[in-house]
Design a protein around this motif. Structure first.
Motif, PDB file in Angstrom:
ATOM      1  N   ASP A   1      -6.031  11.360  -3.560  1.00 45.47           N
ATOM      2  CA  ASP A   1      -5.340  10.132  -3.170  1.00 45.47           C
ATOM      3  C   ASP A   1      -5.656   9.766  -1.726  1.00 45.47           C
ATOM      4  O   ASP A   1      -5.885   8.596  -1.396  1.00 45.47           O
ATOM      5  CB  ASP A   1      -3.833  10.328  -3.356  1.00 45.47           C
ATOM      6  CG  ASP A   1      -3.047   9.077  -3.029  1.00 45.47           C
ATOM      7  OD1 ASP A   1      -3.075   8.137  -3.851  1.00 45.47           O
ATOM      8  OD2 ASP A   1      -2.410   9.035  -1.958  1.00 45.47           O
ATOM      9  N   GLN A   2      -5.692  10.765  -0.855  1.00 48.35           N
ATOM     10  CA  GLN A   2      -5.987  10.536   0.566  1.00 48.35           C
ATOM     11  C   GLN A   2      -7.379   9.927   0.752  1.00 48.35           C
ATOM     12  O   GLN A   2      -7.558   8.982   1.532  1.00 48.35           O
ATOM     13  CB  GLN A   2      -5.878  11.865   1.313  1.00 48.35           C
ATOM     14  CG  GLN A   2      -6.156  11.769   2.801  1.00 48.35           C
ATOM     15  CD  GLN A   2      -6.113  13.131   3.480  1.00 48.35           C
ATOM     16  OE1 GLN A   2      -5.977  14.159   2.828  1.00 48.35           O
ATOM     17  NE2 GLN A   2      -6.239  13.136   4.795  1.00 48.35           N
ATOM     18  N   ILE A   3      -8.381  10.435   0.024  1.00 50.16           N
ATOM     19  CA  ILE A   3      -9.747   9.931   0.180  1.00 50.16           C
ATOM     20  C   ILE A   3      -9.891   8.544  -0.441  1.00 50.16           C
ATOM     21  O   ILE A   3     -10.550   7.663   0.135  1.00 50.16           O
ATOM     22  CB  ILE A   3     -10.751  10.917  -0.447  1.00 50.16           C
ATOM     23  CG1 ILE A   3     -10.696  12.253   0.295  1.00 50.16           C
ATOM     24  CG2 ILE A   3     -12.165  10.347  -0.385  1.00 50.16           C
ATOM     25  CD1 ILE A   3     -11.568  13.331  -0.316  1.00 50.16           C
ATOM     26  N   PHE A   4      -9.277   8.324  -1.592  1.00 48.30           N
ATOM     27  CA  PHE A   4      -9.333   6.993  -2.200  1.00 48.30           C
ATOM     28  C   PHE A   4      -8.745   5.942  -1.244  1.00 48.30           C
ATOM     29  O   PHE A   4      -9.284   4.837  -1.094  1.00 48.30           O
ATOM     30  CB  PHE A   4      -8.572   6.971  -3.529  1.00 48.30           C
ATOM     31  CG  PHE A   4      -9.305   7.624  -4.681  1.00 48.30           C
ATOM     32  CD1 PHE A   4     -10.643   7.344  -4.922  1.00 48.30           C
ATOM     33  CD2 PHE A   4      -8.650   8.501  -5.523  1.00 48.30           C
ATOM     34  CE1 PHE A   4     -11.321   7.927  -5.985  1.00 48.30           C
ATOM     35  CE2 PHE A   4      -9.309   9.094  -6.594  1.00 48.30           C
ATOM     36  CZ  PHE A   4     -10.646   8.813  -6.823  1.00 48.30           C
ATOM     37  N   LYS A   5      -7.645   6.280  -0.599  1.00 45.85           N
ATOM     38  CA  LYS A   5      -7.025   5.346   0.350  1.00 45.85           C
ATOM     39  C   LYS A   5      -7.912   5.136   1.574  1.00 45.85           C
ATOM     40  O   LYS A   5      -7.963   4.031   2.123  1.00 45.85           O
ATOM     41  CB  LYS A   5      -5.653   5.868   0.766  1.00 45.85           C
ATOM     42  CG  LYS A   5      -4.608   5.750  -0.337  1.00 45.85           C
ATOM     43  CD  LYS A   5      -3.265   6.323   0.095  1.00 45.85           C
ATOM     44  CE  LYS A   5      -2.230   6.140  -1.015  1.00 45.85           C
ATOM     45  NZ  LYS A   5      -0.924   6.754  -0.661  1.00 45.85           N
ATOM     46  N   LEU A   6      -8.606   6.175   1.997  1.00 43.66           N
ATOM     47  CA  LEU A   6      -9.547   6.041   3.113  1.00 43.66           C
ATOM     48  C   LEU A   6     -10.637   5.021   2.781  1.00 43.66           C
ATOM     49  O   LEU A   6     -11.005   4.184   3.614  1.00 43.66           O
ATOM     50  CB  LEU A   6     -10.157   7.404   3.437  1.00 43.66           C
ATOM     51  CG  LEU A   6     -11.180   7.477   4.577  1.00 43.66           C
ATOM     52  CD1 LEU A   6     -11.114   8.834   5.254  1.00 43.66           C
ATOM     53  CD2 LEU A   6     -12.611   7.223   4.085  1.00 43.66           C
ATOM     54  N   ILE A   7     -11.164   5.093   1.565  1.00 43.16           N
ATOM     55  CA  ILE A   7     -12.211   4.147   1.137  1.00 43.16           C
ATOM     56  C   ILE A   7     -11.680   2.724   1.175  1.00 43.16           C
ATOM     57  O   ILE A   7     -12.327   1.802   1.687  1.00 43.16           O
ATOM     58  CB  ILE A   7     -12.700   4.509  -0.279  1.00 43.16           C
ATOM     59  CG1 ILE A   7     -13.406   5.867  -0.281  1.00 43.16           C
ATOM     60  CG2 ILE A   7     -13.641   3.427  -0.811  1.00 43.16           C
ATOM     61  CD1 ILE A   7     -13.689   6.405  -1.672  1.00 43.16           C
TER      62      ILE A   7
END
Length: 767
Positions: free
Chosen positions: A114-120
């Motif tokens: 979830d953290q990486i998807f939000k970063l993108i």
């Protein structure tokens, strides 16, 4: 339509990924971002977590700063390929993060994913990745969908409704003085039927009065139309910015749509064609015909470019559209006689070498009784050509008409692409099961073929009056007599296919991908199958002959089908070297016939791309097939071009339309899907033997039986997003809604079926 995202394909023990990015040049000291992403996708597909994270992190560490700089200089999502290529590093870095998030999602590390998807989403909103079927997809959008999946489980994604405006009728202020314009009164036809053809206007005022508003050369007279001034005052026409007119094709404000397109900043013939479509919607058939005919007279060699960067010849499409309208409206009492546009070198992507010969023909009055044509007695006709020595043959009569025969009886392919894919499963992550082996209720029978039931009241559960029927029985009831299958990558169960034929009368077209998507060739995804590579060719030949040897004596085999739109070139070089591809196709066909002379051999092309090369290099192929999506009026010049260039029988290996229409109700979406299918089938029959068309159609394979939810990326979501633009009711392809039956809310997949209007339309047409 072959598959979205990193489709996992088992070829021997090798797993390859669909996503291979184009490899760029790189130095010995530092690999390019594209090369690293290529390796990352391959490792991800093989579930090699260590190398997946290694390659993605290298891409991020080496290129993150450059990616951030590229993102900062963008204000919108790049649209054109050259613009997208210019920010390749941005795309690759965002893709690297995306793959990492996928890894953590597989490992159930929801917080990190979830953290990486939000970063993108936050840092790289304008990054895109390439889908090898021919389009770019937004990495941020895919990330948002993944977040929704993580947070809420299986949900149905809604798209932003299209602004539609008021519902209006289209009323012509100036319909013109002639319904069928006598162009000879207003100008001179010169060099008809030659490359020097042209129409010279000698009385422009008279011609303008004859054609009426919106039609060349009277394109701008509508500015005096009171309805135009009203639409302007009510601000229903937008700002006339380039490309804005495309949104108006699908508005119920037909009056505004007509005005918008009549004055659109598009080439004149393109404007005329889409004016004609709008007039058709309004029921103004004669004025629509005038629009189309103006293209033929004035701009016969005009072209547009499709979403897939292939030429679309507007004049040929206009002739086909007129033929369909006059056929569907016999009360008009006219036919277009002698019209033809021949384009030499028109089967490649290069329009600069086209040589156009045109004959606009003329409209001739015809009585309704004259439109009825009696078919000749086959038994009294001599056979010109015959292929196949067994129970399945193709033959050509002295009239030039072609037919497919099974047991000496004419056989029209009433086909469907069958796949009983379960909601939530996807080849992208290796979870898609073989429908022939799937038995979730443990009753010893394949679920879809034998246990599917019809959810008649669409309440997404199985009521007492909804017993299991099975897809095979439902397909027989619909009138299907053929399914299309490939012997890769899923293992085929011969007992099921025997049962399908014996108990339901449905035969099987047996196919081999012939190196497309690297299946059968043993090639790496990038650069893909090479039809000049002897090792690749040997592997493909072996693959095909294994299929033939395994199935040739089975009664369910209709014929052999080679390839799947290979000329579009994804993971193979058939688009770059079509000569080598079709020469190899011919080699394979000859070898098949040595082993099995009892069944014909067909090819599956991408529409008519490189048709001339097929005609030249593949004489031993018996049948020309093509995947073609051309709209609700059929396939236009397709049949006559195959007849004239290759002199072969033809069938459509894949055609169809989604049941979702943006901005419309579910019922309306199903209506437009059914209409598309009906128009396609009417054209297939119109061009069958001894009909009024080309006489070489032997049927078609509709795409597809059941919605496949994984195609728009998240397999648990029934995505409604647009994947590519094309001639569909709302102008776009919704890949997850192509079934003639749906899976409801997905909770009872793979058992539940909701039959759509298209199913019942075919039931009437095919039975």
């Amino acid at each position: 339509m072959i598959k979205r995202c990193a489709i996992i394909i088992l070829a021997a023990t090798t797993i390859v990924s669909l996503f291979g990015m184009q490899a760029a040049a790189f130095s010995q000291d530092q690999q390019s971002s594209a090369v690293l992403i290529n390796k990352a996708w391959s490792s991800h597909g093989a579930r090699d977590v260590e190398n997946t994270l290694k390659y993605t992190q290298q891409a991020i560490d080496l290129y993150k700063d450059e990616a951030d700089s590229l993102q900062a200089n963008l204000s919108a999502l790049p649209k054109h390929k050259d613009e997208i290529d210019a920010v390749q590093v941005l795309n690759d870095v965002a893709t690297a993060y995306f793959i990492q998030a996928e890894v953590y999602m597989r490992q159930q590390d929801i917080e990190k994913a979830d953290q990486i998807f939000k970063l993108i989403i936050d840092k790289y909103p304008y990054a895109q990745a390439w889908d090898q079927r021919g389009w770019y997809w937004s990495i941020a959008e895919a990330s948002q969908q993944s977040i929704q999946k993580l947070q809420k489980g299986s949900i149905e994604l809604e798209t932003k409704p299209r602004p539609v405006g008021p519902v209006t009728k289209l009323v012509l202020y100036d319909p013109g003085k002639e319904d069928f314009v006598d162009y000879a009164k207003y100008g001179e036809f010169q060099n008809v039927g030659t490359p020097e053809y042209k129409y010279v206007v000698t009385d422009q005022e008279g011609l303008s009065i004859a054609v009426g508003e919106g039609i060349y050369p009277n394109s701008t007279s509508l500015r005096w139309d009171p309805e135009f001034k009203k639409a302007q005052k009510e601000k229903r026409l937008g700002v006339f910015a380039k490309d804005e007119e495309w949104d108006f094709l699908y508005t119920p404000d037909l009056q505004a749509a007509f005005f918008k397109w009549a004055l659109a900043p598009q080439p004149q013939p393109v404007r005329l064609f889409y004016e004609g479509l709008i007039l058709e919607k309004a029921g103004l058939i004669k004025h629509a015909i005038k629009c189309y005919y103006a293209i033929i007279v004035h701009f016969p060699g005009s072209y547009g470019i499709t979403y897939f960067k292939t030429p679309w010849y507007v004049g040929q499409a206009a002739i086909s559209r007129i033929d369909v309208l006059l056929r569907r409206n016999p009360q008009i009492g006219y036919r277009l006689e002698g019209a033809d546009i021949n384009i030499v070198n028109g089967f490649d992507k290069d329009v600069s070498n086209d040589i156009v010969s045109a004959n606009p023909g003329k409209f001739v009055k015809v009585r309704i009784l004259e439109q009825l044509k009696s078919k000749p007695n086959r038994d009294l006709l001599s056979v010109k050509t015959r292929s196949g020595k067994g129970r399945v043959q193709v033959l050509q009569y002295e009239t030039g008409d072609w037919e497919l025969l099974v047991d000496n009886k004419p056989y029209c392919i009433k086909g469907i692409t069958y796949e009983s894919s379960r909601v939530g499963e996807s080849p992208d992550d290796g979870t898609l099961q073989n429908w022939m082996e799937q038995d979730l209720n443990k009753n010893g029978k394949a679920d879809g073929p034998f246990d599917a039931f019809v959810d008649k009241n669409r309440n997404n559960k199985q009521d007492k009056d909804e017993p299991a029927a099975g897809d095979f029985a439902l397909m027989k009831e619909m009138g299907i007599n053929t399914i299309r299958l490939y012997h890769q990558p899923m293992k085929l169960n011969k007992e099921i296919l025997r049962d399908l034929y014996k108990n339901y009368g449905i035969m099987t077209i047996m196919g081999d991908f012939l190196g497309k998507y690297t299946l059968g060739s043993g090639a790496q995804w990038n650069p893909g199958t090479d039809y000049n590579n002897e090792e690749h060719k040997k592997n493909m030949m072996d693959s095909v002959l294994r299929m033939v040897c395994e199935h040739k004596d089975e009664p369910y085999v209709l014929f052999w089908l080679l390839g799947n739109e290979n000329v579009y070139g994804y993971a193979c070089n058939a688009d770059k070297d079509p000569d080598a591809f079709f020469k190899f196709v011919n080699e394979v066909a000859k070898k098949i016939k040595e082993i099995d002379p009892d069944h014909p051999v067909a090819v599956c092309n991408g529409d008519i791309l490189f048709l001339d090369r097929f005609g030249k290099y593949a004489p031993d192929v018996d049948i020309f097939g093509a995947n073609a999506y051309r709209g609700n009026f059929g396939f236009g010049y397709f049949w006559r071009q195959v007849r004239d260039v290759a002199d072969k029988p033809a069938f459509i290996t894949e055609y169809g339309c989604s049941a979702y229409y943006e901005g419309k109700s579910e019922e309306e979406g199903e209506y437009f899907q059914a209409d598309y299918h009906q128009g396609s089938w009417e054209d297939i029959m119109h061009n069958s033997a001894f009909s009024d068309g080309a006489g070489n159609s032997i049927g078609g394979v509709a795409f597809e039986w059941l919605d496949e939810w994984w195609k728009g990326y998240e397999p648990a979501l029934h995505d409604k997003k647009s994947l590519w633009k094309g001639p569909f009711p709302d102008g776009t392809m919704h890949e997850e809604w192509l079934g003639v039956c749906g899976q409801g809310d997905g909770k009872m997949s793979p058992f539940l079926r909701q039959m759509r209007k298209a199913y019942y339309t075919y039931k009437k047409l095919w039975r």
